[in-house]
Every structure is written in structure tokens, then in C-alpha cells.
Scaffold this motif. Structure first.
Motif, PDB file in Angstrom:
ATOM      1  N   THR A  64       0.636  -1.142  -0.083  1.00 56.53           N
ATOM      2  CA  THR A  64       0.076   0.034  -0.088  1.00 56.53           C
ATOM      3  C   THR A  64       1.031   1.086  -0.036  1.00 56.53           C
ATOM      4  O   THR A  64       0.481   2.299  -0.613  1.00 56.53           O
ATOM      5  CB  THR A  64      -0.672   0.226   1.289  1.00 56.53           C
ATOM      6  OG1 THR A  64      -1.978  -1.205   1.286  1.00 56.53           O
ATOM      7  CG2 THR A  64      -2.026   1.270   1.326  1.00 56.53           C
ATOM      8  N   ALA A  65       2.014   1.100   0.719  1.00 54.65           N
ATOM      9  CA  ALA A  65       2.899   2.296   0.687  1.00 54.65           C
ATOM     10  C   ALA A  65       3.598   2.407  -0.569  1.00 54.65           C
ATOM     11  O   ALA A  65       3.911   3.613  -0.979  1.00 54.65           O
ATOM     12  CB  ALA A  65       3.777   2.125   1.933  1.00 54.65           C
ATOM     13  N   LYS A  66       3.969   1.532  -1.194  1.00 55.51           N
ATOM     14  CA  LYS A  66       4.577   1.555  -2.491  1.00 55.51           C
ATOM     15  C   LYS A  66       3.932   1.822  -3.667  1.00 55.51           C
ATOM     16  O   LYS A  66       4.230   2.351  -4.600  1.00 55.51           O
ATOM     17  CB  LYS A  66       5.305   0.236  -2.715  1.00 55.51           C
ATOM     18  CG  LYS A  66       6.294  -0.126  -1.513  1.00 55.51           C
ATOM     19  CD  LYS A  66       7.617   0.916  -1.710  1.00 55.51           C
ATOM     20  CE  LYS A  66       8.621   0.091  -0.682  1.00 55.51           C
ATOM     21  NZ  LYS A  66      10.011   1.134  -1.043  1.00 55.51           N
ATOM     22  N   SER A  67       2.442   1.553  -3.695  1.00 53.14           N
ATOM     23  CA  SER A  67       1.582   1.682  -4.828  1.00 53.14           C
ATOM     24  C   SER A  67       0.257   2.527  -4.518  1.00 53.14           C
ATOM     25  O   SER A  67      -0.384   2.119  -3.668  1.00 53.14           O
ATOM     26  CB  SER A  67       1.337   0.003  -5.355  1.00 53.14           C
ATOM     27  OG  SER A  67       0.061   0.281  -6.308  1.00 53.14           O
TER      28      SER A  67
ATOM     29  N   THR B  72       1.952  -0.046   9.216  1.00 59.59           N
ATOM     30  CA  THR B  72       3.134  -0.322   8.337  1.00 59.59           C
ATOM     31  C   THR B  72       3.072   0.476   7.232  1.00 59.59           C
ATOM     32  O   THR B  72       4.212   1.162   6.731  1.00 59.59           O
ATOM     33  CB  THR B  72       2.801  -1.699   7.926  1.00 59.59           C
ATOM     34  OG1 THR B  72       2.727  -2.768   8.855  1.00 59.59           O
ATOM     35  CG2 THR B  72       3.989  -2.232   6.880  1.00 59.59           C
ATOM     36  N   ASP B  73       1.897   0.863   6.508  1.00 60.65           N
ATOM     37  CA  ASP B  73       2.016   2.067   5.378  1.00 60.65           C
ATOM     38  C   ASP B  73       2.666   3.289   6.083  1.00 60.65           C
ATOM     39  O   ASP B  73       3.407   3.911   5.432  1.00 60.65           O
ATOM     40  CB  ASP B  73       0.506   2.001   4.956  1.00 60.65           C
ATOM     41  CG  ASP B  73       0.297   3.105   3.916  1.00 60.65           C
ATOM     42  OD1 ASP B  73       1.210   3.355   3.237  1.00 60.65           O
ATOM     43  OD2 ASP B  73      -0.814   3.976   4.087  1.00 60.65           O
ATOM     44  N   LEU B  74       2.037   3.627   7.190  1.00 56.49           N
ATOM     45  CA  LEU B  74       2.426   5.143   7.582  1.00 56.49           C
ATOM     46  C   LEU B  74       4.176   4.755   7.948  1.00 56.49           C
ATOM     47  O   LEU B  74       4.765   5.956   7.698  1.00 56.49           O
ATOM     48  CB  LEU B  74       1.745   5.304   8.624  1.00 56.49           C
ATOM     49  CG  LEU B  74       2.275   6.728   9.706  1.00 56.49           C
ATOM     50  CD1 LEU B  74       1.803   7.793   8.872  1.00 56.49           C
ATOM     51  CD2 LEU B  74       1.480   6.679  10.917  1.00 56.49           C
ATOM     52  N   GLY B  75       4.457   3.844   8.496  1.00 55.12           N
ATOM     53  CA  GLY B  75       5.999   3.778   8.912  1.00 55.12           C
ATOM     54  C   GLY B  75       6.681   3.897   7.565  1.00 55.12           C
ATOM     55  O   GLY B  75       7.748   4.408   7.784  1.00 55.12           O
TER      56      GLY B  75
END
Length: 568
Positions: free
Chosen positions: A117-120, A173-176
Motif C-alpha cells: 500500500t505504501a509503495k503503490s 505499516t503503510d505510515l511507517g
């Protein structure tokens, strides 16, 4: 927009769940069996560790991870000892199993999904609305598909807990990952780091504390689902809380709730120790790490030795399902204690009424002695009669109806006007009696404007007690046998239209193939019978403070001849 047709959303959802249940039943059965085996093994492993050894071991680990501070170790020692003192250790281990499994699966799914989610941005656009839905939908809703897919027990409880507890893990995890300084990422790129190298050596280490905070939230949310999961048969401390709520037993509810609080604090403090400041380490001295490892190995070794040396029960395993109504608590405990005296290994599973019938039809529960027929549970019997076996009455002369204190002048439902603020105090909304009560309100013209208040059998009894002491009007959905007729002077309101049904019986029902699988037990279930007076004496003992098991044992001692006749 009055002219627009109603979107059939409800039927779409129901049809979708039915389609999944039908076409993926093999997959769900495999997941249920494998999950049940894993969690049974984990629970048995935790239970095998001698209770004093586990309490001492966890206290030692708390000391080793909290140098020069004794508050948390002392709390761990006293808290776990208190749970053991209240005979809740087995329930505690079942709760720990549910929390561990739900948390581990949430972590396994949540961390990779959070990274993606953080990458895409496209993935984030899809995932985040789903997470919003998962977090805001009431947890009770997840029980419906959980039972449809997996039946009853700890597996559907874990399934519902995962849905509820997963979002924080993904979000944190996305936020971190997103909070990793851009300068560090650019520096890694300039040195030619691959995407995998950046993730493992830079982004995850920098996001570690945020991810661990998400893990802590996930564990706490999984723990908060314990009581909800107990509604579909998940064992543990939540079952005691739910039973206490249904019976309005303040003491039992507080004790079981206190056990959950103690467990939550211990888990929270241990997980917080992993979330350290940059450069800070837990138990930096090597001897502390070795001591923690040695303590864990000693506990595991103690469990292995105990499991090998202890003698397992050789009795036949049977599962009795029941609803936590006072009458069914009494009858099921009496039957269960009698079966144990004759060598059976009995499991008692409290369930919502509709779930109980469904579980019998699915074969997950062996038998129940709580079918009120031909009126109260008519709708459920008509629905499942082809998938269960009706053995016949175990108690005659049962009755349901509107009940009032004898000091009220009204004697018939047709005579009601504005008594009790035009409110009938009911029990659980899923009970058959609530269906007939609503039918009664709709059938009598003088009851137009009256309300049926859903509550629980315990809450109804509490409201009756309060009104009776102050001589206030109250109308409740009552039934007999019930201890309240021994404690208070009450009367049934006459029912000229017969909408609440006439005298009925309490019947024994079993899963369809029980006679073939276990004919001896099926014969005992067929012969089980007693009287209204018998049931009310057990119910009154429980109401006066005796534990259900104690009240059942007391009755069996004074009615041994009758109990023995069930096995001839």
C-alpha cells in the motif's frame, strides 16, 4: 426520492454468502478442520504447562525485561495468581490461543499489505476504503458470515477477529514506510541499492517502531473481540462475560472481565518493551537474554513432561449445546454432570438460539435439551427439521406468556391499556418467545402503540425485581419453569387469541446421525426427563448463589434413582 425502487442490497449480500458457502464448502471445511487442529494443539500445549510454572516463568521474564522496576513483575504475579484462584486458568489459555492466532495471521497479512500500500498508489486507493469498511462495521456483523463459512467454535471467532483487528496493522505499516526520510531513500538510490535492499536495510528498520505500535493495536483489538466471538462458541473468558450478561450476574461478569483486563495489561506491557527508542535495546546484557531463553525452555519442558505423564480422559466426547437462559443452564448442567459421572467427556457450548439449531443441523453440536415445542421454537424447527432428530419431550407442562406481578389488577392481555408505560420487557431478540410476543402485540388492537423491549433473560429478571420491590407496573415475557415464580408472586395474563401459544413441552434434539455414530449416548438423551419442580429447584439454587455445577450435583445426589434410570 419516493419513486425510486429499493436496491435489493440485502438479498444480494445473502445470495453472495450463500454462493460462497455452497461452492467453497470444501475449502471452508478444510480451513475449519486444520485451524481447529492447530488451535486445539496450541491450547493443549499452553494448558499442559503447569500453572505455577507458567506464572513463575512469566514473572521472571517480566523481571528480566524490566530491570530495577518491580511494578510490572508484581502485577504479573498477582494478576495471574488471581485468575488461577478464580478457576479461570483454562479459559485464560483458550483466550490466549484466540488472541495469538488472530494476531499472528493479522501480522502475516497486514505487514506485506501495508508495504504494498505504501509503495503503490493504486493499491492504496483500493485498500484504504476496504480498511475503512472493516474498521467501522460493527464486529457483531462479522459473526454471520463466520458461522456460515466455518460453523461454531474458535475458528470462526478467529476469522471475525482478524477482520476487526487487521486494519491497524496495514495502516501503521503503510505510515511507517511513508515516514522514512526522503533523504535517506535518495542516498540509498545513489549508492545503487535495489528495491529489496532498501526495504530490508533501510525502510523496515526505520519504520520498526511504527509497525510495532500497529502490532500492539492489532493484539488489543483481537482481545476486544473475545466476548463477541464467544457468541458463536469460541471458548475462553469471553464466554463467562457473555453468560454473566445474559443472566445479569454482576459478580461473575466482573471476575471474567477482570481476567481480560489483567491479560490485556500483561500483553500490552510485554509488546511495548519491543518498541524502543533508536539505539535502545531490551535486556542488553547477554546473561539476561540467556536467562529469558532458559526460562522459556523450562516452561516448555515442563509442559512436555506434564503432557507425557498425565493421563488423558478415556471417556466418549460429547458436545451439548444450550442457550444461556436460566432453564437451559439448569437442565444442561444437570445432564452434563450426570454424563460425567458415567464416564463421558462432556463439552458444554453456550450459543445464541438460532446458531444452536444451525449447529445441530451442521453436526457441530451433538445434542440439546432446550427445544420449546410446538409453539416457541416452531419457526426454527420448521427450518431445520429435516437436518436434526427430535427425540421428544424431556419436560412437560412448560408455558410461555405475558407475566405480571399479582398486585397488578389486569388479568388478561385484552385488558391492557397503558400499564408499564406501554412496554413489554423481553429477552434476547433471537428467542422464539420474542417472535410470539411481537405477534401478540400486532394481534391485539388494544396493544397498538405498545413496544417490545429486547434485552436478555438476566436483564428482564433484574427489571422485574426492581419493579416488584417498588410495586411498579411491569409486563415481561415470562416462561415456566422459572425460578422467578418461586421468588415472586406472579401471574400469567390470559391470552384469548392464543398468540403466545398454549402449554408446551421442552424437547431433546440431536444431530441427524447421532444414533448411528453413538447409539449409547443417543439412548441416554432419549431417556433424559424430569419435572418442572426439579428444574425450578436447580434454577433457584443457582439464583441464590450456587454455581450451576454445584446446583446440578446437589440435585443429582437427591435424585440418584431418577438419574440412573436414564442409563438403563
Amino acid at each position: 426520492m419516493p419513486n425510486l425502487p429499493k436496491v435489493p442490497l440485502e438479498s444480494w449480500i445473502s445470495e453472495g454468502v450463500n454462493w460462497l458457502t455452497t461452492h467453497l464448502s470444501g475449502l471452508f471445511n478444510l480451513m475449519q478442520r486444520s485451524g481447529q487442529s492447530i488451535m486445539d494443539g496450541l491450547t493443549n500445549g499452553l494448558t499442559a504447562i503447569p500453572m505455577p510454572l507458567m506464572i513463575a516463568g512469566l514473572t521472571v521474564i517480566a523481571i528480566l525485561t524490566t530491570p530495577k522496576k518491580y511494578g510490572f513483575p508484581l502485577f504479573t504475579l498477582i494478576g495471574l495468581a488471581l485468575i488461577a484462584n478464580q478457576n479461570l486458568w483454562s479459559d485464560l489459555m483458550s483466550t490466549v490461543t484466540l488472541v495469538i492466532m488472530a494476531s499472528v495471521i493479522s501480522l502475516v497479512i497486514g505487514i506485506p499489505l501495508g508495504i504494498i500500500t505504501a509503495k503503490s498508489p493504486k493499491t492504496a486507493a483500493i485498500v484504504k476504503p476496504i480498511l475503512d469498511f472493516m474498521q467501522t462495521m460493527p464486529g457483531f456483523v462479522y459473526l454471520i458470515p463466520a458461522v456460515a463459512f466455518f460453523g461454531i467454535g474458535v475458528v470462526p471467532g478467529v476469522f471475525a477477529s482478524i477482520i476487526f483487528a487487521l486494519p491497524p496493522m496495514v495502516r501503521m505499516t503503510d505510515l511507517g514506510i511513508r515516514q522514512v526520510p526522503v533523504a535517506l531513500v535518495e542516498a540509498a538510490d545513489s549508492f545503487g541499492s535495489t528495491t529489496w535492499q532498501k526495504l530490508i536495510k533501510l525502510e523496515l528498520p526505520n519504520a520498526r517502531n511504527t509497525i510495532l505500535a500497529g502490532a500492539n493495536q492489532t493484539i488489543m483489538l483481537a482481545l476486544s473481540m473475545v466476548v463477541t466471538a464467544s457468541m458463536i462458541g469460541a471458548p475462553g473468558l469471553g464466554r463467562g462475560v457473555l453468560s454473566a450478561v445474559q443472566r445479569a450476574d454482576v459478580g461473575s461478569g466482573f471476575v471474567n472481565g477482570l481476567g481480560l483486563v489483567i491479560l490485556a495489561i500483561i500483553i500490552d506491557r510485554f509488546t511495548q518493551k519491543l518498541n524502543t527508542k533508536p539505539g535502545q535495546k531490551v535486556a542488553t546484557r547477554p546473561w539476561r537474554r540467556w536467562a529469558i531463553l532458559a526460562t522459556a525452555l523450562i516452561m516448555i519442558g515442563g509442559g512436555v513432561v506434564n503432557a507425557v505423564t498425565s493421563q488423558k480422559s478415556s471417556g466418549q466426547k460429547v458436545n451439548l449445546g444450550y442457550v444461556s437462559w436460566d432453564s437451559e443452564v439448569a437442565s444442561t448442567n444437570v445432564l452434563a454432570e450426570s454424563l460425567r459421572q458415567h464416564g463421558y467427556d462432556v463439552t458444554m457450548t453456550p450459543l445464541d438460539n438460532a446458531v444452536l439449531w444451525q449447529s445441530l443441523a451442521n453436526g457441530q453440536v451433538d445434542a440439546s435439551v432446550s427445544a420449546w415445542l410446538p409453539y416457541t421454537h416452531k419457526a426454527l424447527y420448521d427450518r431445520y427439521k429435516n437436518d436434526i432428530s427430535l427425540l421428544g419431550p424431556n419436560l412437560h407442562g412448560a408455558k410461555t406468556g405475558f407475566v405480571v406481578p399479582d398486585y397488578m389488577k389486569v388479568n388478561s392481555i385484552a385488558d391492557l391499556t397503558n400499564e408499564a408505560n406501554k412496554t413489554v420487557t423481553g429477552i434476547e431478540p433471537g428467542a422464539g418467545e420474542m417472535i410470539t410476543a411481537q405477534k401478540t402485540l400486532d394481534s391485539y388492537s388494544n396493544l397498538k402503540g405498545w413496544n417490545l423491549l429486547s434485552a436478555s433473560s438476566g436483564a428482564m429478571a433484574t427489571a422485574l425485581d426492581k419493579a416488584y420491590k417498588t410495586k411498579q407496573d411491569i409486563v415481561v415475557t415470562g416462561w415456566s419453569p422459572h425460578w422467578m415464580f418461586s421468588k415472586y408472586k406472579l401471574k400469567y395474563l390470559q391470552d384469548p387469541k392464543g398468540t403466545m401459544g398454549k402449554n408446551e413441552s421442552i424437547n431433546t434434539i440431536t444431530r441427524k446421525d447421532l444414533k448411528k455414530d453413538n447409539p449409547k449416548f443417543e439412548k441416554v438423551m432419549d431417556r433424559f426427563n424430569w419435572t418442572k419442580e426439579d428444574m425450578e429447584s436447580v434454577m433457584l439454587d443457582i439464583q441464590n448463589g450456587a454455581k450451576p455445577k454445584q446446583a446440578a450435583t446437589k440435585w443429582l445426589k437427591s435424585h440418584q434413582k431418577l438419574a440412573d434410570s436414564w442409563y438403563k
